[in-house]
Design a protein around this motif. Structure first.
Motif, PDB file in Angstrom:
ATOM      1  N   ARG A   5      67.440  67.226  18.717  1.00  8.49           N
ATOM      2  CA  ARG A   5      66.543  66.175  19.230  1.00  8.49           C
ATOM      3  C   ARG A   5      65.939  66.615  20.566  1.00  8.49           C
ATOM      4  N   ILE A  56      66.800  52.338  27.757  1.00 11.00           N
ATOM      5  CA  ILE A  56      67.802  53.144  27.034  1.00 11.00           C
ATOM      6  C   ILE A  56      68.363  54.201  27.966  1.00 11.00           C
ATOM      7  N   ASN A  60      64.599  58.699  28.467  1.00 17.67           N
ATOM      8  CA  ASN A  60      63.824  58.024  27.428  1.00 17.67           C
ATOM      9  C   ASN A  60      62.576  57.381  28.031  1.00 17.67           C
ATOM     10  N   MET A  63      60.039  60.085  29.357  1.00 15.77           N
ATOM     11  CA  MET A  63      59.335  60.752  28.253  1.00 15.77           C
ATOM     12  C   MET A  63      58.305  59.805  27.622  1.00 15.77           C
ATOM     13  N   LYS A  64      58.653  58.524  27.499  1.00 18.15           N
ATOM     14  CA  LYS A  64      57.700  57.570  26.913  1.00 18.15           C
ATOM     15  C   LYS A  64      56.457  57.477  27.808  1.00 18.15           C
ATOM     16  N   TYR A 164      63.152  67.135  14.447  1.00 16.47           N
ATOM     17  CA  TYR A 164      63.704  65.765  14.382  1.00 16.47           C
ATOM     18  C   TYR A 164      64.428  65.532  13.064  1.00 16.47           C
ATOM     19  N   ASN A 167      67.700  66.772  13.495  1.00 23.09           N
ATOM     20  CA  ASN A 167      68.447  65.811  14.322  1.00 23.09           C
ATOM     21  C   ASN A 167      68.955  64.646  13.473  1.00 23.09           C
ATOM     22  N   TRP A 168      68.125  64.142  12.537  1.00 21.33           N
ATOM     23  CA  TRP A 168      68.553  63.024  11.694  1.00 21.33           C
ATOM     24  C   TRP A 168      69.687  63.446  10.756  1.00 21.33           C
ATOM     25  N   ARG A 171      72.786  63.594  12.937  1.00 21.73           N
ATOM     26  CA  ARG A 171      73.302  62.265  13.304  1.00 21.73           C
ATOM     27  C   ARG A 171      73.884  61.555  12.082  1.00 21.73           C
ATOM     28  N   TYR A 178      74.733  55.795  10.452  1.00 22.70           N
ATOM     29  CA  TYR A 178      73.405  56.108  10.997  1.00 22.70           C
ATOM     30  C   TYR A 178      72.445  56.347   9.828  1.00 22.70           C
ATOM     31  N   HIS A 180      68.642  55.570   8.550  1.00 23.74           N
ATOM     32  CA  HIS A 180      67.306  55.093   8.912  1.00 23.74           C
ATOM     33  C   HIS A 180      66.323  55.653   7.884  1.00 23.74           C
TER      34      HIS A 180
END
Lengths: 215, 10
Positions: A5, A56, A60, A63-64, A164, A167-168, A171, A178, A180
């Motif tokens: 991530r 968070i 976070n 970066m946003k 990513y 990463n998913w 996780r 987890y 999603h």
């Protein structure tokens, strides 16, 4: 936070910085699709609605802010900057993105994790991000040759989502429940869309010749 | 009904 991530976020950051750098230094946006940049601004605006409500982490939030700031300033540069706007090729960048925005809104309204405004907007931003690159890929096909900064930009953008996905997977195996589905499917579709670009990018890099996309 | 997980990713 895992290495996939973090690498994904850094790659994503690099893609927007490469683009900003290109536009800012050579004062040109040749080969860049304004449509794709506008779609990314919408993606971030609809995904980071909670930037001031749900804290968070500092990382976070920062970066946003960077992603929001960079995507909107890139759109500003291409639309408003007196020098940059001249190099925008609006006759070639004609992708009617209403054809992707409306289906994404419709899909987000029927397939989401919870039917609340924030959740539907978040889901919409995921679906939209998956297809936001289309105007850029269409423009690259039309203009055929691309300068290597644009090539690097698209490559980094595709690589971030592929990281990513790793990463998913990580996780999914390391964190209980987890699951999603929505970002997973949207992320896979997004990465597949870059697939053919990756193929030509890799071959041009391997044969050390200018990246030429087939017509 | 389970709450969707917090969105901790970018």
């Amino acid at each position: 936070m895992n290495i996939f991530r973090l690498a994904g976020d850094m790659t994503h950051l690099a893609s927007v910085l490469v683009l900003l750098l290109k536009i800012h230094t050579i004062k040109s946006c040749a080969g860049i699709s304004l449509k794709t940049q506008e779609l990314y601004a919408i993606v971030f605006a609809t995904r980071y609605l909670d930037i001031f409500t749900d804290f968070i982490s500092l990382y976070n939030t920062i970066m946003k802010l960077i992603f929001l700031g960079s995507s909107f300033s890139i759109v500003w540069y291409i639309r408003q900057h007196k020098i940059v706007r001249r190099s925008y090729d609006k006759d070639q960048d004609t992708f009617r993105y209403v054809f992707i925005v409306l289906p994404c809104i419709f899909l987000a309204l029927i397939i989401n994790e919870k039917f609340t405004f924030k959740e539907v907007m978040w889901t919409f931003s995921l679906y939209l991000e998956a297809v936001a690159i289309l105007p850029q890929l269409v423009l690259l096909q039309r203009t055929r040759n691309i300068d290597n900064l644009t090539g690097q930009y698209v490559f980094l953008l595709g690589a971030y989502r592929a990281l990513y996905i790793l990463n998913w997977i990580y996780r999914y195996f390391t964190e209980p429940h987890y699951i999603h589905w929505i970002p997973w499917i949207a992320g896979i579709v997004q990465t597949l869309l870059y697939g053919d670009f990756f193929y030509y990018y890799f071959h041009s890099w391997k044969n050390n010749k200018k990246l030429q996309l087939p017509a | 009904e389970i709450e969707p997980l917090p969105k901790d990713e970018l």
